[in-house]
Design a protein around this motif. Structure first.
Motif, PDB file in Angstrom:
ATOM      1  N   PRO A 171      19.237   0.648 -20.560  1.00  0.00           N
ATOM      2  CA  PRO A 171      19.056  -0.474 -21.500  1.00  0.00           C
ATOM      3  C   PRO A 171      17.590  -0.823 -21.749  1.00  0.00           C
ATOM      4  O   PRO A 171      17.219  -1.195 -22.865  1.00  0.00           O
ATOM      5  CB  PRO A 171      19.795  -1.628 -20.825  1.00  0.00           C
ATOM      6  N   GLU A 172      16.743  -0.655 -20.712  1.00  0.00           N
ATOM      7  CA  GLU A 172      15.313  -0.995 -20.876  1.00  0.00           C
ATOM      8  C   GLU A 172      14.611  -0.076 -21.868  1.00  0.00           C
ATOM      9  O   GLU A 172      13.560  -0.424 -22.411  1.00  0.00           O
ATOM     10  CB  GLU A 172      14.582  -0.917 -19.526  1.00  0.00           C
ATOM     11  N   LEU A 173      15.195   1.119 -22.099  1.00  0.00           N
ATOM     12  CA  LEU A 173      14.561   2.077 -23.007  1.00  0.00           C
ATOM     13  C   LEU A 173      15.003   1.901 -24.460  1.00  0.00           C
ATOM     14  O   LEU A 173      14.431   2.511 -25.367  1.00  0.00           O
ATOM     15  CB  LEU A 173      14.864   3.514 -22.559  1.00  0.00           C
ATOM     16  N   ALA A 174      16.037   1.086 -24.678  1.00  0.00           N
ATOM     17  CA  ALA A 174      16.585   0.935 -26.037  1.00  0.00           C
ATOM     18  C   ALA A 174      15.544   0.459 -27.052  1.00  0.00           C
ATOM     19  O   ALA A 174      15.450   1.040 -28.148  1.00  0.00           O
ATOM     20  CB  ALA A 174      17.782  -0.013 -26.012  1.00  0.00           C
ATOM     21  N   PRO A 175      14.720  -0.581 -26.750  1.00  0.00           N
ATOM     22  CA  PRO A 175      13.716  -1.006 -27.745  1.00  0.00           C
ATOM     23  C   PRO A 175      12.715   0.100 -28.086  1.00  0.00           C
ATOM     24  O   PRO A 175      12.330   0.260 -29.253  1.00  0.00           O
ATOM     25  CB  PRO A 175      13.015  -2.190 -27.057  1.00  0.00           C
ATOM     26  N   THR A 176      12.287   0.861 -27.064  1.00  0.00           N
ATOM     27  CA  THR A 176      11.344   1.958 -27.316  1.00  0.00           C
ATOM     28  C   THR A 176      11.993   3.032 -28.180  1.00  0.00           C
ATOM     29  O   THR A 176      11.371   3.591 -29.089  1.00  0.00           O
ATOM     30  CB  THR A 176      10.867   2.581 -25.988  1.00  0.00           C
TER      31      THR A 176
ATOM     32  N   SER B 129       2.203   3.385 -21.997  1.00  0.00           N
ATOM     33  CA  SER B 129       3.101   2.648 -21.099  1.00  0.00           C
ATOM     34  C   SER B 129       3.694   3.553 -20.017  1.00  0.00           C
ATOM     35  O   SER B 129       4.334   3.059 -19.079  1.00  0.00           O
ATOM     36  CB  SER B 129       4.236   2.000 -21.896  1.00  0.00           C
ATOM     37  N   LEU B 130       3.508   4.862 -20.164  1.00  0.00           N
ATOM     38  CA  LEU B 130       4.020   5.796 -19.152  1.00  0.00           C
ATOM     39  C   LEU B 130       3.185   5.709 -17.875  1.00  0.00           C
ATOM     40  O   LEU B 130       1.969   5.510 -17.920  1.00  0.00           O
ATOM     41  CB  LEU B 130       3.974   7.233 -19.680  1.00  0.00           C
ATOM     42  N   LYS B 131       3.844   5.881 -16.752  1.00  0.00           N
ATOM     43  CA  LYS B 131       3.148   5.916 -15.461  1.00  0.00           C
ATOM     44  C   LYS B 131       3.425   7.268 -14.818  1.00  0.00           C
ATOM     45  O   LYS B 131       4.574   7.592 -14.521  1.00  0.00           O
ATOM     46  CB  LYS B 131       3.649   4.784 -14.560  1.00  0.00           C
ATOM     47  N   ASP B 132       2.349   8.049 -14.677  1.00  0.00           N
ATOM     48  CA  ASP B 132       2.483   9.422 -14.161  1.00  0.00           C
ATOM     49  C   ASP B 132       3.494  10.211 -14.996  1.00  0.00           C
ATOM     50  O   ASP B 132       4.318  10.977 -14.474  1.00  0.00           O
ATOM     51  CB  ASP B 132       2.923   9.417 -12.693  1.00  0.00           C
ATOM     52  N   GLY B 133       3.438   9.976 -16.335  1.00  0.00           N
ATOM     53  CA  GLY B 133       4.315  10.716 -17.246  1.00  0.00           C
ATOM     54  C   GLY B 133       5.755  10.262 -17.232  1.00  0.00           C
ATOM     55  O   GLY B 133       6.637  10.955 -17.766  1.00  0.00           O
ATOM     56  N   GLN B 134       6.049   9.090 -16.680  1.00  0.00           N
ATOM     57  CA  GLN B 134       7.423   8.595 -16.572  1.00  0.00           C
ATOM     58  C   GLN B 134       7.548   7.199 -17.177  1.00  0.00           C
ATOM     59  O   GLN B 134       6.604   6.413 -17.131  1.00  0.00           O
ATOM     60  CB  GLN B 134       7.843   8.523 -15.096  1.00  0.00           C
ATOM     61  N   PHE B 135       8.741   6.916 -17.725  1.00  0.00           N
ATOM     62  CA  PHE B 135       9.089   5.544 -18.102  1.00  0.00           C
ATOM     63  C   PHE B 135       9.669   4.888 -16.851  1.00  0.00           C
ATOM     64  O   PHE B 135      10.707   5.334 -16.335  1.00  0.00           O
ATOM     65  CB  PHE B 135      10.109   5.518 -19.240  1.00  0.00           C
ATOM     66  N   ILE B 136       9.000   3.869 -16.357  1.00  0.00           N
ATOM     67  CA  ILE B 136       9.368   3.250 -15.086  1.00  0.00           C
ATOM     68  C   ILE B 136      10.005   1.887 -15.312  1.00  0.00           C
ATOM     69  O   ILE B 136       9.532   1.087 -16.117  1.00  0.00           O
ATOM     70  CB  ILE B 136       8.123   3.096 -14.172  1.00  0.00           C
TER      71      ILE B 136
ATOM     72  N   ALA C  72      11.190  13.569 -25.339  1.00  0.00           N
ATOM     73  CA  ALA C  72      11.290  14.607 -26.372  1.00  0.00           C
ATOM     74  C   ALA C  72      11.132  13.989 -27.765  1.00  0.00           C
ATOM     75  O   ALA C  72      10.490  14.567 -28.657  1.00  0.00           O
ATOM     76  CB  ALA C  72      12.632  15.321 -26.264  1.00  0.00           C
ATOM     77  N   LEU C  73      11.716  12.790 -27.948  1.00  0.00           N
ATOM     78  CA  LEU C  73      11.591  12.089 -29.228  1.00  0.00           C
ATOM     79  C   LEU C  73      10.152  11.646 -29.465  1.00  0.00           C
ATOM     80  O   LEU C  73       9.635  11.726 -30.597  1.00  0.00           O
ATOM     81  CB  LEU C  73      12.534  10.880 -29.237  1.00  0.00           C
ATOM     82  N   LEU C  74       9.477  11.201 -28.410  1.00  0.00           N
ATOM     83  CA  LEU C  74       8.065  10.816 -28.513  1.00  0.00           C
ATOM     84  C   LEU C  74       7.219  12.015 -28.924  1.00  0.00           C
ATOM     85  O   LEU C  74       6.361  11.907 -29.812  1.00  0.00           O
ATOM     86  CB  LEU C  74       7.591  10.259 -27.170  1.00  0.00           C
TER      87      LEU C  74
END
Length: 442
Positions: free
Chosen positions: A178-183, A221-228, A243-245
């Motif tokens: 759910p936290e990734l939905a806005p992005t 906003s990525l941390k070490d290449g990850q969405f945290i 992949a979409l990015l």
């Protein structure tokens, strides 16, 4: 109108059905093109019944045959007939009748196919289609007793295909935390906005640069290449998001390089699609006053033929060359955007005959004006309501025994217009009552 690649019927019993349907299609096209008077229900119903008779004969001929056989010319002409009947039902205000569903079901299927092919879509895209399919199901259920089982079976199959397709696409989004939905929504918007800039008459590099700045913010906003997540753990579904990015970065880069210039071999297809997209865009702005739903048929058919001319999903130039990535994505964007316009126009069609649309549109405008007055604090005295009251009375006086006539006809949509008229009266009464209360206090 027919593609030359479509084969003629092999079964000789289908040939007379095709010939009769061709004559019916001609009659439907003549009715569609006649702008000298409004279309009436009594003009449409006999043609609908004629088509249903042919469908029932066709079912008898094809009984026991493999339903997966490729479509022949008869199937395409029959599709044309149903499309036209569906749009004619909308034009006469029979939006809530089963035949009106056909055109919308076909358009939804096209949209879903393209969303799947594109590989990116938002939850907003799917939520709108979910509601539309639910409404179509209700319309179908209401028509169980009134319409031919042949029509209902056909519509049931179309809606079911759309529902299965929709469910598959929804699963594709369900993997996202759910936290990734806005992005995700933002990235989908960036891809579409980039494509929109790419197809404007005057290319604007600054707009694409602005979109890339949004990508930089997401990248940052990525941390070490990850969405945290808030708990410090990597979020579920981020591989598809990354992949979409990456796709957004690549697409904005290509668009900046090409500056809106498409490969020469695809220029003609591009111009045709831009013109269709622009015409539909203009219609969407002036819809309430200028749209006759049957006008959408020509747009649908032009788009269908361009879409179906692709080879293994690829656009091919007149000299046989496949489109490069820029041309392929640009042409697909234009087709998808055009189908989306048609979808929006269909779902916003009002259940009112075109004969009564001028009155309905006036009441819609009057209602908006009254609501704006109410929301801005009302009126200071009852005299300010005179223009609205006079307009309401003039429309009310058009009724005879509570009905709006056009000549001797009582067109469809009486309930919608009477409900809107009553609502306008209610708002005007509330405004007048508030002035009277203010006078009593003073």
């Amino acid at each position: 109108m027919d593609s030359p690649a479509v084969p003629v019927p092999r079964d000789p019993q289908e040939q007379p059905i095709l010939e009769r349907l061709l004559r019916t299609r001609d009659a439907l096209l003549l009715l569609k093109r006649d702008k000298s008077s409004y279309i009436k229900s009594r003009d449409v119903i006999p043609l609908y019944e004629t088509v249903i008779q042919e469908v029932e004969q066709l079912h008898a001929v094809r009984e026991g045959q493999d339903p997966r056989q490729p479509h022949n010319r008869l199937d395409y002409v029959l599709d044309d007939c149903f499309q036209l009947i569906s749009l004619l039902f909308l034009t006469v205000g029979k939006n809530n009748e089963a035949p009106a569903v056909y055109s919308l079901a076909t358009t939804v299927k096209r949209l879903l196919d393209h969303l799947e092919e594109a590989g990116f879509y938002s939850s907003k895209d799917l939520s709108s289609i979910t509601k539309t399919l639910a409404d179509m199901r209700q319309t179908l259920e209401r028509g169980r007793q009134a319409y031919s089982p042949a029509l209902l079976k056909l519509l049931e199959s179309r809606i079911q295909q759309c529902e299965w397709h929709l469910e598959s696409l929804q699963k594709g989004l369900s993997i996202l935390a759910p936290e990734l939905a806005p992005t995700h929504e933002t990235l989908v918007s960036i891809l579409r906005s980039t494509s929109a800039v790419n197809t404007r008459s005057k290319f604007s590099p600054s707009e694409v640069t602005s979109l890339r700045k949004q990508l930089e913010k997401i990248q940052g906003s990525l941390k070490d290449g990850q969405f945290i997540g808030a708990d410090g753990a990597p979020l579920q579904g981020q591989d598809s998001l990354k992949a979409l990015l990456e796709r957004c970065w690549r697409w904005t880069e290509i668009v900046l390089e090409r500056e809106g210039q498409i490969s020469e071999g695809f220029q003609e297809q591009y111009e045709r699609l831009v013109e269709i997209r622009n015409q539909l865009d203009r219609l969407s702005v002036t819809q309430a006053w200028s749209l006759r739903e049957t006008d959408l048929f020509e747009f649908q058919r032009k788009l269908d033929r361009i879409d179906e001319a692709r080879v293994n999903g690829n656009f091919v130039s007149p000299d046989g060359q496949q489109a490069d990535l820029h041309a392929q994505r640009t042409l697909l964007y234009l087709i998808r955007r055009s189908y989306a316009y048609i979808y929006a126009l269909l779902i916003s069609s009002e259940p009112v005959s075109e004969a009564l649309l001028p009155v309905y549109n006036q009441l819609q405008t009057l209602r908006r004006c009254l609501l704006e007055v109410k929301e801005s604090g009302g009126v200071s005295n009852s005299r300010e309501l005179y223009p609205y009251s006079m307009k309401l009375n003039s429309i009310d006086n058009m009724r005879v025994d509570g009905k709006f006539y056009v000549g001797s006809d009582i067109p469809e949509g009486q309930g919608s217009i009477n409900a809107l008229l009553a609502e306008c009266y209610d708002i005007a009464w509330e405004l007048r009552a508030s002035v009277d209360e203010e006078d009593e206090r003073s």
